[in-house]
Motif scaffolding. Structure first.
Motif, mmCIF file in Angstrom:
data_model
loop_
_atom_site.group_PDB
_atom_site.id
_atom_site.type_symbol
_atom_site.label_atom_id
_atom_site.label_comp_id
_atom_site.label_asym_id
_atom_site.label_seq_id
_atom_site.Cartn_x
_atom_site.Cartn_y
_atom_site.Cartn_z
ATOM 1 N N VAL A 258 0.850 -1.208 0.000
ATOM 2 C CA VAL A 258 0.000 0.000 0.000
ATOM 3 C C VAL A 258 0.881 1.251 0.000
ATOM 4 N N TYR B 92 2.854 3.653 -2.659
ATOM 5 C CA TYR B 92 2.173 4.763 -3.316
ATOM 6 C C TYR B 92 2.077 6.000 -2.425
ATOM 7 N N THR B 93 2.393 5.849 -1.136
ATOM 8 C CA THR B 93 2.226 6.987 -0.223
ATOM 9 C C THR B 93 3.572 7.341 0.415
ATOM 10 N N MET C 137 -6.334 6.912 1.028
ATOM 11 C CA MET C 137 -5.740 5.575 1.055
ATOM 12 C C MET C 137 -6.855 4.554 1.220
ATOM 13 N N ILE C 138 -7.017 3.712 0.223
ATOM 14 C CA ILE C 138 -7.866 2.534 0.421
ATOM 15 C C ILE C 138 -6.892 1.439 0.832
ATOM 16 N N TRP D 197 -9.490 -2.202 -4.418
ATOM 17 C CA TRP D 197 -8.835 -1.368 -5.435
ATOM 18 C C TRP D 197 -9.470 -1.615 -6.809
ATOM 19 N N GLY D 198 -9.546 -0.548 -7.575
ATOM 20 C CA GLY D 198 -9.957 -0.656 -8.980
ATOM 21 C C GLY D 198 -11.430 -0.964 -9.179
ATOM 22 N N LYS D 199 -12.251 -0.659 -8.181
ATOM 23 C CA LYS D 199 -13.690 -0.957 -8.313
ATOM 24 C C LYS D 199 -14.547 0.302 -8.167
ATOM 25 N N THR E 147 -12.678 6.720 -6.557
ATOM 26 C CA THR E 147 -13.233 7.837 -7.330
ATOM 27 C C THR E 147 -14.436 8.429 -6.586
ATOM 28 N N ARG F 239 -0.703 15.748 -4.583
ATOM 29 C CA ARG F 239 0.534 15.238 -5.187
ATOM 30 C C ARG F 239 0.376 13.748 -5.379
ATOM 31 N N VAL F 240 0.794 13.253 -6.540
ATOM 32 C CA VAL F 240 0.687 11.808 -6.793
ATOM 33 C C VAL F 240 1.911 11.338 -7.566
ATOM 34 N N ALA G 240 -4.208 5.725 -9.383
ATOM 35 C CA ALA G 240 -4.619 6.929 -8.647
ATOM 36 C C ALA G 240 -4.848 8.096 -9.613
ATOM 37 N N ALA H 167 -8.114 7.700 -11.289
ATOM 38 C CA ALA H 167 -9.233 7.944 -10.364
ATOM 39 C C ALA H 167 -9.383 9.453 -10.117
ATOM 40 N N TYR H 168 -8.257 10.152 -9.974
ATOM 41 C CA TYR H 168 -8.325 11.596 -9.695
ATOM 42 C C TYR H 168 -8.894 12.356 -10.902
#
Ligand SMILES: CC(C)(COP(=O)(O)OP(=O)(O)OC[C@H]1O[C@@H](n2cnc3c(N)ncnc32)[C@H](O)[C@@H]1OP(=O)(O)O)[C@@H](O)C(=O)NCCC(=O)NCCS
Length: 188
Positions: free
Chosen positions: A28, A31-32, A90-91, A97-99, A103, A125-126, A133, A136-137
């Motif tokens: 996880v 990504y963070t 954060m999921i 994820w991806g469902k 979003t 920031r990503v 992500a 989704a954003y």
């Protein structure tokens, strides 16, 4: 704040252990903040700070169907002078994820930021490699706002970090304004 799939709900003391587990899971946190090692004690202190902070609005993301907490979403560094805030999400439960959950959670907190907190701009920031992500954003309404080149080191390489933002006038409310419209309809 309720959507079709998720409810944004206040974070509770019971969520802290779950959050601590997620933010120590490199799958996880790649990504963070992968470098951060968080003890249960420091996560409890974060919880204490965040529930009384005037500069942050943090919600648990709850799956409507199962009632399970699957992540969290925040507006941070809320500035009443500039009318802006930084978005973070954060999921932690990877099964979700991806469902479409991220979003929808993003749209709900943007709605809260623009139509309840009266913010003018919400930015984020990503990491460029976090393609899920970014997508989704974009779907939630964020637009590209710049690139911090080679800003982040992970797995032996430097990576670009994208800046994205959305302005109040660009965002279409789906939840908050609907509350006003539906109460007006009931009063008629
Ligand atoms: C980032 C995150 C919030 C996104 O939420 P999500 O529920 O997984 O994302 P959604 O399903 O709403 O949207 C993802 C979109 O990206 C697409 N996608 C997934 N993997 C992709 C890839 N490798 N390349 C391009 N698009 C991709 C999906 O198909 C979907 O688009 P679609 O609905 O048009 O098919 C969530 O995955 C998460 O919390 N991840 C871990 C932590 C994290 O990355 N936090 C953000 C740090 S900035």
């Amino acid at each position: 704040m309720a959507g079709e799939k998720v409810v944004l709900s206040p974070i509770e003391k019971e969520d802290v252990r779950l959050f601590q587990r997620w933010i120590n899971d490199l799958v996880v946190t790649r990504y963070t903040r992968p470098h951060q090692i968080t003890t249960l004690e420091s996560e409890k202190q974060w919880f204490k700070r965040i529930i009384s902070s005037k500069d942050d609005a943090t919600f648990a993301i709850v799956d409507k169907k199962s009632g399970r907490t699957i992540g969290n979403v925040s507006l941070m560094k809320i500035s009443n002078v500039d009318g802006n805030a930084e978005f973070g999400i954060m999921i932690g439960d990877k099964n979700y994820w991806g469902k479409g959950y991220g979003t929808e959670a993003a749209k709900l907190i943007l709605d809260f930021g623009f139509n309840v907190l009266r913010l003018h701009e919400i930015y984020l920031r990503v990491k460029a490699f976090n393609k899920r992500a970014v997508k989704a954003y974009e779907k939630a309404g964020f637009k590209p706002a710049g690139v911090l080149r080679q800003n982040h080191f992970f797995a032996g390489k430097y990576h670009d970090v994208y800046l994205m933002d959305v302005l109040d006038k660009e965002f279409k409310s789906s939840a908050v304004k609907e509350l006003l419209d539906s109460s007006a309809r009931r009063q008629r």
